[in-house]
Design an enzyme around this catalytic site. Sequence first.
Site, mmCIF file in Angstrom:
data_model
loop_
_atom_site.group_PDB
_atom_site.id
_atom_site.type_symbol
_atom_site.label_atom_id
_atom_site.label_comp_id
_atom_site.label_asym_id
_atom_site.label_seq_id
_atom_site.Cartn_x
_atom_site.Cartn_y
_atom_site.Cartn_z
ATOM 1 N N ASP A 197 -8.103 -5.188 13.735
ATOM 2 C CA ASP A 197 -7.863 -3.745 13.617
ATOM 3 C C ASP A 197 -7.377 -3.485 12.192
ATOM 4 O O ASP A 197 -6.213 -3.168 11.939
ATOM 5 C CB ASP A 197 -6.803 -3.368 14.659
ATOM 6 C CG ASP A 197 -6.469 -1.897 14.629
ATOM 7 O OD1 ASP A 197 -5.502 -1.503 15.330
ATOM 8 O OD2 ASP A 197 -7.146 -1.148 13.891
ATOM 9 N N ASP B 35 -9.821 -0.911 5.468
ATOM 10 C CA ASP B 35 -11.177 -1.137 4.966
ATOM 11 C C ASP B 35 -11.226 -2.384 4.081
ATOM 12 O O ASP B 35 -10.192 -2.927 3.711
ATOM 13 C CB ASP B 35 -11.624 0.116 4.179
ATOM 14 C CG ASP B 35 -11.669 1.342 5.102
ATOM 15 O OD1 ASP B 35 -11.187 2.413 4.695
ATOM 16 O OD2 ASP B 35 -12.140 1.192 6.242
ATOM 17 N N ASP C 266 0.104 0.076 13.655
ATOM 18 C CA ASP C 266 0.486 1.363 14.249
ATOM 19 C C ASP C 266 0.747 1.213 15.744
ATOM 20 O O ASP C 266 1.338 2.094 16.362
ATOM 21 C CB ASP C 266 -0.653 2.376 14.031
ATOM 22 C CG ASP C 266 -1.954 1.819 14.573
ATOM 23 O OD1 ASP C 266 -2.638 1.096 13.840
ATOM 24 O OD2 ASP C 266 -2.259 2.065 15.753
ATOM 25 N N GLY D 161 -3.118 -11.898 7.965
ATOM 26 C CA GLY D 161 -3.917 -12.393 9.092
ATOM 27 C C GLY D 161 -4.869 -13.494 8.685
ATOM 28 O O GLY D 161 -5.183 -14.392 9.469
ATOM 29 N N GLU E 212 0.613 -8.320 11.392
ATOM 30 C CA GLU E 212 0.554 -7.134 10.515
ATOM 31 C C GLU E 212 1.209 -7.513 9.187
ATOM 32 O O GLU E 212 2.369 -7.939 9.147
ATOM 33 C CB GLU E 212 1.297 -5.988 11.194
ATOM 34 C CG GLU E 212 1.652 -4.807 10.276
ATOM 35 C CD GLU E 212 0.469 -4.196 9.560
ATOM 36 O OE1 GLU E 212 -0.440 -3.697 10.244
ATOM 37 O OE2 GLU E 212 0.446 -4.243 8.314
ATOM 38 N N HIS F 270 -8.742 3.414 19.749
ATOM 39 C CA HIS F 270 -7.935 2.379 20.398
ATOM 40 C C HIS F 270 -8.440 2.030 21.800
ATOM 41 O O HIS F 270 -8.325 0.873 22.234
ATOM 42 C CB HIS F 270 -6.465 2.797 20.410
ATOM 43 C CG HIS F 270 -5.870 2.814 19.035
ATOM 44 N ND1 HIS F 270 -5.285 3.932 18.474
ATOM 45 C CD2 HIS F 270 -5.846 1.856 18.076
ATOM 46 C CE1 HIS F 270 -4.899 3.640 17.247
ATOM 47 N NE2 HIS F 270 -5.225 2.400 16.977
ATOM 48 N N PRO G 95 -5.361 -4.973 0.819
ATOM 49 C CA PRO G 95 -4.874 -6.085 1.647
ATOM 50 C C PRO G 95 -5.887 -6.494 2.734
ATOM 51 O O PRO G 95 -5.875 -7.617 3.211
ATOM 52 C CB PRO G 95 -3.592 -5.537 2.273
ATOM 53 C CG PRO G 95 -3.621 -4.065 2.096
ATOM 54 C CD PRO G 95 -4.472 -3.801 0.906
ATOM 55 N N GLN H 113 0.861 -1.193 0.000
ATOM 56 C CA GLN H 113 0.000 0.000 0.000
ATOM 57 C C GLN H 113 0.896 1.242 0.000
ATOM 58 O O GLN H 113 2.101 1.176 0.277
ATOM 59 C CB GLN H 113 -0.879 0.011 1.255
ATOM 60 C CG GLN H 113 -0.113 -0.104 2.563
ATOM 61 C CD GLN H 113 -0.894 -0.817 3.642
ATOM 62 O OE1 GLN H 113 -2.142 -0.797 3.686
ATOM 63 N NE2 GLN H 113 -0.178 -1.477 4.543
#
Length: 283
Positions: A155, A158, A86, A138, A106, A62, A162, A31
């Site tokens: 988390d 959209d 993040d 994931g 991630e 969060h 990915p 991305q």
Amino acid sequence: MELWFTENHTESVRFSIKIKEHLVSEQSEFQKIDILESEELGRILVLDGFVMLTEKDEYIYHEMITHVPMSVNPEIKRVLVIGGGDGGAVRELCRFKGVEHIDLVEIDRRVVELCREYLPFTAGSLGDERVHIHYEDGLKFVRRRENEYDLIIVDSTDPFGPGEGLFTKEFYGNCCKALNERGILVNQHESTFYDEYAHAMKRAHERIKSFFPIALVYQAHIPTYPSGQWLFGFASKKLHPVNDQNAEWWVAQGLRTRYYNRFVHSGCFALPNNVRDVLAGRI
Ligand code: SAM
């Protein structure tokens, strides 16, 4: 000369933020990654042109994606976070002394590396000894897990690019398998305000409901997300998010929060009709 970042919430609605400095602009394997210094919202992480978080309001998302499930099962020890490179969700989880092991899956190593360098306010706990980072998809990681986690937090970005695989029936079925009998799944659940997001949210909710006997939606007000009305999914095999809330236990942890509290916990599941109607298929 003024510099502005503009995000297209839809083809005909845009959201602009005045920028002081464009700190990072990099095309990773997965991305486009931008990190911006803004005039009023602090630093901002943008992936493929979409705001992931701003320093000014990231705590809302969060806190709500972590403290809600943590307050339902004080026995949570093993957590899987999918996405979340993040580090904001991991930061909140590490504040709970009872959490013993966090797998962070991630897909994009560069997100973690750049957030560690430029966004220490979210990535600061990624070095906690309880955190184990896996740089992979994931969707594939969860296929190999069974009866292993107390909590899974999705988390994700959209449901395109990915992140698309993290909204599928296969993925939710594998999350169900990876959770133990008191397991809880919480996911970033988009919004109902704009049609495109509403369709994605309804589809995801139907898929989650096909695996979990308890599948509810809760909301938070996140100013920098499209419409500001953002949703989360809460699914569980046994625990109800409101009936089984352990408010006294959470208060006894003595954690200072800036959005979540014991009253927001029960209130956030009381949804307005513009969400209920979408969930019920009335619109
Ligand atoms: N926590 C932020 C927020 O406040 O909404 C946004 C979420 S985080 C930045 C989204 C992460 O999901 C990104 O870092 C992205 O690389 C990761 N991601 C997307 N698809 C993935 C997949 N299939 N497996 C693992 N991680 C994925």
